[in-house]
Design a protein around this motif. Structure first.
Motif, PDB file in Angstrom:
ATOM      1  N   ASP A  44      11.437 -15.098  10.574  1.00  0.00           N
ATOM      2  CA  ASP A  44      11.432 -13.909   9.474  1.00  0.00           C
ATOM      3  C   ASP A  44      10.863 -12.738  10.079  1.00  0.00           C
ATOM      4  OD1 ASP A  44      10.931 -12.469   7.321  1.00  0.00           O
ATOM      5  OD2 ASP A  44       9.985 -13.912   6.037  1.00  0.00           O
TER       6      ASP A  44
ATOM      7  N   ARG B  72      10.297  -9.699   8.797  1.00  0.00           N
ATOM      8  CA  ARG B  72       9.735  -8.864   8.040  1.00  0.00           C
ATOM      9  C   ARG B  72       8.244  -8.901   8.511  1.00  0.00           C
ATOM     10  NH1 ARG B  72      10.359 -11.463   2.206  1.00  0.00           N
ATOM     11  NH2 ARG B  72       9.832 -13.188   3.695  1.00  0.00           N
TER      12      ARG B  72
ATOM     13  N   LEU C 109       4.041  -8.910   8.362  1.00  0.00           N
ATOM     14  CA  LEU C 109       3.092  -9.738   7.712  1.00  0.00           C
ATOM     15  C   LEU C 109       2.913  -8.900   6.602  1.00  0.00           C
ATOM     16  CD1 LEU C 109       1.627 -12.443   7.388  1.00  0.00           C
ATOM     17  CD2 LEU C 109      -0.264 -11.177   8.909  1.00  0.00           C
TER      18      LEU C 109
ATOM     19  N   ARG D 229       5.444  -9.319   3.768  1.00  0.00           N
ATOM     20  CA  ARG D 229       5.484 -10.728   3.225  1.00  0.00           C
ATOM     21  C   ARG D 229       4.224 -11.131   2.341  1.00  0.00           C
ATOM     22  NH1 ARG D 229       6.036 -12.056   8.845  1.00  0.00           N
ATOM     23  NH2 ARG D 229       4.294 -13.254   8.938  1.00  0.00           N
ATOM     24  N   GLU D 230       3.194 -10.603   2.608  1.00  0.00           N
ATOM     25  CA  GLU D 230       2.012 -10.797   1.973  1.00  0.00           C
ATOM     26  C   GLU D 230       2.074  -9.929   0.399  1.00  0.00           C
ATOM     27  OE1 GLU D 230      -1.219  -9.934   4.284  1.00  0.00           O
ATOM     28  OE2 GLU D 230      -1.447 -11.819   5.126  1.00  0.00           O
TER      29      GLU D 230
ATOM     30  N   ARG E 208       4.739 -11.863  -1.840  1.00  0.00           N
ATOM     31  CA  ARG E 208       3.990 -12.918  -2.371  1.00  0.00           C
ATOM     32  C   ARG E 208       3.370 -12.519  -3.391  1.00  0.00           C
ATOM     33  NH1 ARG E 208       3.782 -15.375   2.779  1.00  0.00           N
ATOM     34  NH2 ARG E 208       1.746 -14.226   3.415  1.00  0.00           N
TER      35      ARG E 208
END
Length: 69
Positions: A53, A55, A57, A60-61, A64
Motif C-alpha cells: 500500500d 499511500r 501512513l 491511511r490513518e 480510517r
C-alpha cells in the motif's frame, strides 16, 4: 556496464515509505534500516513484496478515521 556489487539496505521512514540505501552510508534524518540487506535487485524485490500500500501512513490513518466517523 559492470554489475553493481555494493550492499544495499531497505530503509523505511515514519510514513512507512520504502527506499534503498547503501549500508556503508549514514542514513538521512527520518529513515531507519528495515532489516533487509543485500544486492540491489534482491532489496528491490523485497520492497515489491512488502510495500503493498503505497499511500503514506498519515493518509491511511486519516482515511480510517473518516470511515469511522
Amino acid at each position: 556496464m559492470s554489475e553493481d556489487e555494493r550492499t544495499y539496505g531497505v530503509v523505511l521512514n515514519h510514513e512507512e515509505q520504502y527506499s534503498l540505501w547503501l549500508v556503508d552510508r549514514e542514513l538521512p534524518a527520518g529513515w531507519r534500516f528495515e532489516g533487509k540487506r543485500g544486492p540491489k535487485q534482491e532489496c528491490l524485490d523485497h520492497i515489491d513484496q512488502v510495500w503493498t500500500d503505497m499511500r503514506p501512513l498519515s493518509l491511511r490513518e486519516r482515511m480510517r478515521e473518516d470511515a469511522t466517523s
